[in-house]
Design an enzyme around this catalytic site. Structure first.
Site, short mmCIF file in Angstrom:
data_model
loop_
_atom_site.label_atom_id
_atom_site.label_comp_id
_atom_site.label_asym_id
_atom_site.label_seq_id
_atom_site.Cartn_x
_atom_site.Cartn_y
_atom_site.Cartn_z
N ASP A 446 -14.16 -2.99 -8.66
CA ASP A 446 -14.24 -1.91 -9.87
C ASP A 446 -13.80 -2.29 -11.11
O ASP A 446 -13.09 -3.40 -10.80
CB ASP A 446 -14.00 -0.61 -9.28
N ASP A 625 -10.44 1.94 -7.22
CA ASP A 625 -9.19 2.84 -7.31
C ASP A 625 -9.75 4.23 -7.70
O ASP A 625 -9.23 5.21 -7.40
CB ASP A 625 -8.27 2.54 -8.52
#
Length: 751
Positions: A446, A625
């Site tokens: 990500d 996250d």
């Protein structure tokens, strides 16, 4: 009393101050001094019950309205006053005892409690029997030996009945359904060892093997308990995601009245009122108001999203700055948040393949062990005619082939690998993740909060006049917006005193200094129409005239470039999957040299990408996250998250690294591959042990106690081999400030 009993007089005063306090704390303010308390009454069955409750509670002082929902057995009571009415006592007098209504709470884990109790009983019994056995085998007198055998039998009995039931129930369940598992030979060996030991004790035999039976139960229970704990940690992520959904919401009725309804009762078309700080309960469309939303659960984007009338909002997002009225467009069970929960549950279910492999191995192992022990018994019986000798040898065969070494081959390496990982600042959440990490051939990152720290910083502060920067910083300190914090950090505090400060959600902040109006925010809002032109981004203006423009970028995590280079050197392909905008994602990819990039992905689309890669034979490590990464973390072959991630993000990930640097990723890969090598060696040792020990046991050279000791020795061998696991080596450090000077993100407060 019948559930349809006539009403009683409940208008009196009741001694229930604690209950009234609980009701007040659990009630919600509806406005104009009116509060609502929700009670659960399980005994509501019919219209007569409803009439009894509604009529009876209306007699209680302070109560203004009572409504019973038969399907949910919920009673909504509206009341006024400084003190809550004693509604629970009133319900009890009506013959319908109740309690405060709440959605299904997290229950304690009865299976874990049962395993811990069984482990404690087995540990106490086996350790004491071992102490007595030392005296017996050291040459105790006949009377002392007999007494110790009886004491051992008394200690072993509760161990078998209570602790051994864990294995006996599993074995019996398998046999009842015409199949077998590893608990079947374990149960048979334990029962035979105890039975023969009891027979020898009754007939004053020289030896008994209660210690072998109880120690076997104790050590196997340790493994069973640890396995259960690992699986419960995997389920914690789904429960954490479900907690993002509020228990209910304030619904605005057509007549202007307000009711707080449980989430399950909110239907499409209902108007829901939200205050700043509320989570959006269901998907909907904004009908009134304007505000900023924290949409990290959807896109992972750190900047709040401005919404106004007509904007679509999703369940689970957080209303940050202003009141909103939304029209629900979906029920809770079909909302965006519910879809994320289903995606995670489906991904967790996909890992059941490991369980099926273990079951197939057990299905092969058990018949072979049983057949070998039975044939050994028949062979010795025919050869010697001594049934006692024959059954003793058969028990030794069952015990010596107990799969403890095979069972420890993986867990002991995982435990040691977990310790080595922790020494490197990495926590492992699921033991099987270590072997899955060793199998990866691709890493998908990500962006926000993973490759970057998720904190924008001002990059052109040196090119802005110090006086203008000081004024902008003083204005920015009045906002919690991430870009405002970046501007505020660029200049010291206390330079100017502004008045009439006011923040406009989604636009910016304004204030007055020496009679002049300063604005910090969107160019189209801060600048006068005749000077705005094509200006965009975050600007500072004075009375509508341009003073300064601010450019921001996201700082890379320490060791980001070095970590990606280290992964490539190990043959790992790299991809960037993000919900952020195309511009910011491709900028970060260019700085890190990542070629495979996908931007603007919703959580379900990330899962689809991972599924497509899996269909191509890829085994992907997902590093993320944000809340929007949860389904992807659960669906990936293995997953990793930083400690800065949200709580449920850390729960969803298999690994959590505690420091800022991304060097944790190649370090975890190095340790996982080292662990995989040791696991293969342990399997080889366990197989070699069985190949050597089994013929010796069949030949009758092993007693049940020696068999238990040999089984323990095989376990010691695999443990000693696992201790050879070395600590991982980190990649070369990279300064956190090693980043491109080119701005990666240009935005404005409120955007």
């Amino acid at each position: 009393m019948s559930c349809c009993a006539p009403p009683f007089d409940v208008s009196g005063t009741f001694d229930g101050s604690a209950a009234r306090q609980e009701i007040r704390l659990a009630s919600r303010e509806l406005g104009d001094g009116l509060r609502q308390a929700d009670l659960s009454v399980p005994g509501v069955h019919c219209a007569a019950c409803i009439r009894t409750i509604e009529t009876g509670l209306m007699q209680v002082s302070g109560v203004e309205n009572v409504r019973v929902n038969l399907s949910t057995r919920r009673v909504a009571v509206k009341w006024r006053g400084e003190e809550a009415p004693d509604l629970l006592a009133a319900l009890a007098r009506l013959g319908h005892p109740g309690h405060l209504f709440e959605s299904e709470a997290d229950r304690s884990d009865p299976e874990l409690a049962r395993l811990i109790r069984a482990l404690a009983v087995a540990g106490f019994c086996s350790m004491n029997i071992m102490l007595l056995s030392v005296s017996v085998w050291s040459g105790a007198e006949r009377e002392t030996r007999s007494a110790f055998h009886w004491i051992s039998a008394a200690l072993a009995l509760p161990c078998l009945i209570y602790s051994g039931r864990v294995f006996f129930d599993s074995a019996w369940s398998a046999l009842r359904h015409g199949r077998t598992n590893m608990d079947v030979p374990i149960s048979i060996g334990i029962c035979l060892a105890f039975g023969l030991s009891l027979y020898d004790t009754l007939h004053d035999g020289p030896h008994a093997y209660f210690d072998a039976a109880t120690s076997l139960i104790f050590f196997l229970l340790i493994g069973r308990t640890l396995d259960h704990l690992m699986r419960e940690k995997a389920r914690a992520a789904v429960r954490g995601l479900m907690r993002l959904s509020p228990r209910g919401a304030m619904v605005l009725r057509a007549d202007g009245s307000r009711d707080y309804l449980p989430l399950a009762e909110i239907e499409p078309g209902m108007r829901v009122v939200l205050n700043a700080g509320d989570r959006i309960p269901v998907d909907g469309v904004v009908e009134e108001g304007a505000s900023e939303l924290d949409c990290a659960i959807v896109s992972g984007e750190s900047a709040p999203r401005f919404v106004a009338v007509g904007a679509t909002v999703r369940a689970g997002t957080l209303n940050l700055s202003g009141p909103l009225t939304i029209a629900a467009t979906a029920r809770a069970e079909t909302s965006f948040l519910a879809e994320m929960v289903r995606l995670m549950e489906a991904a967790e279910g996909g890992r059941a393949g490991y369980r099926r492999i273990a079951d197939r191995a057990a299905a092969l192992y058990s018949p072979v062990v049983h057949a070998t022990a039975f044939l050994t018994f028949l062979g010795w019986l025919m050869a010697t005619g001594d049934w006692h000798r024959a059954i003793t040898v058969a028990i030794a065969v069952l015990i010596i082939t107990c799969p403890c070494a095979l069972g420890l081959a993986v867990p002991i390496v995982q435990v040691l690998a977990s310790r080595r990982l922790f020494e490197n600042g990495i926590m492992v959440k699921d033991g099987s993740a270590i072997e899955r990490m060793a199998e990866i051939d691709m890493a998908a990152f990500d962006k926000t909060g993973t490759l970057t720290l998720g904190q924008p910083r001002l990059v052109n502060g040196g090119g802005i006049a110090p006086a203008d920067l000081a004024i902008a910083a003083e204005i920015a300190r009045r906002s919690s917006h991430p870009l405002s914090r970046a501007i505020a950090a660029a200049a010291p505090a206390g330079g100017h005193t502004l008045s009439d400060l006011r923040e406009y959600p989604g636009l910016g902040i304004e204030g007055r200094l020496q009679g002049q109006l300063y604005r910090l925010g969107r160019a189209e809002w801060a600048l006068a129409a005749d000077v705005c032109g094509h200006e965009a981004g975050t600007v500072l203006s004075r009375d509508g005239k341009w003073l300064a423009k601010f450019a921001f970028e996201e700082a890379l995590r320490p060791q980001a470039k070095a970590a990606i280079a280290a992964l490539r050197s190990e043959g790992i392909a790299i991809a960037l999957l993000s919900g952020d905008s195309e511009a910011s994602v491709h900028s970060i990819a260019a700085r890190l040299g990542i070629g495979t990039v996908a931007a603007g992905l919703l959580p379900a689309q990330k899962v689809e990408r991972l599924a497509a890669l899996a269909a191509q034979g890829r085994k992907v490590l997902m590093i993320g996250d944000g809340l929007n990464d949860l389904p992807a973390l659960a669906a990936a072959h293995v997953s990793m998250a930083p400690a800065s991630a949200a709580d449920i993000g850390r729960n969803a990930a298999d690994f959590v690294f505690l420091h800022d640097g991304l060097d944790a990723v190649p370090t975890a890969l190095e340790l996982a591959r080292g662990s995989a090598r040791l696991v293969r060696q342990n399997f080889a040792l366990a197989i070699l042990y069985n190949a050597v020990a089994l013929p010796i046991a069949i030949a009758g050279y092993v007693t049940p106690l020696i068999a238990a000791l040999a089984m323990s020795l095989s376990s010691v061998l695999v443990v000693a081999n696992a201790l050879r696991l070395k600590s991982g080596s980190s990649v070369s450090p990279q300064p956190a400030g090693t980043i491109s000077a080119k701005p990666a993100l240009v935005a404005e407060p409120g955007q």
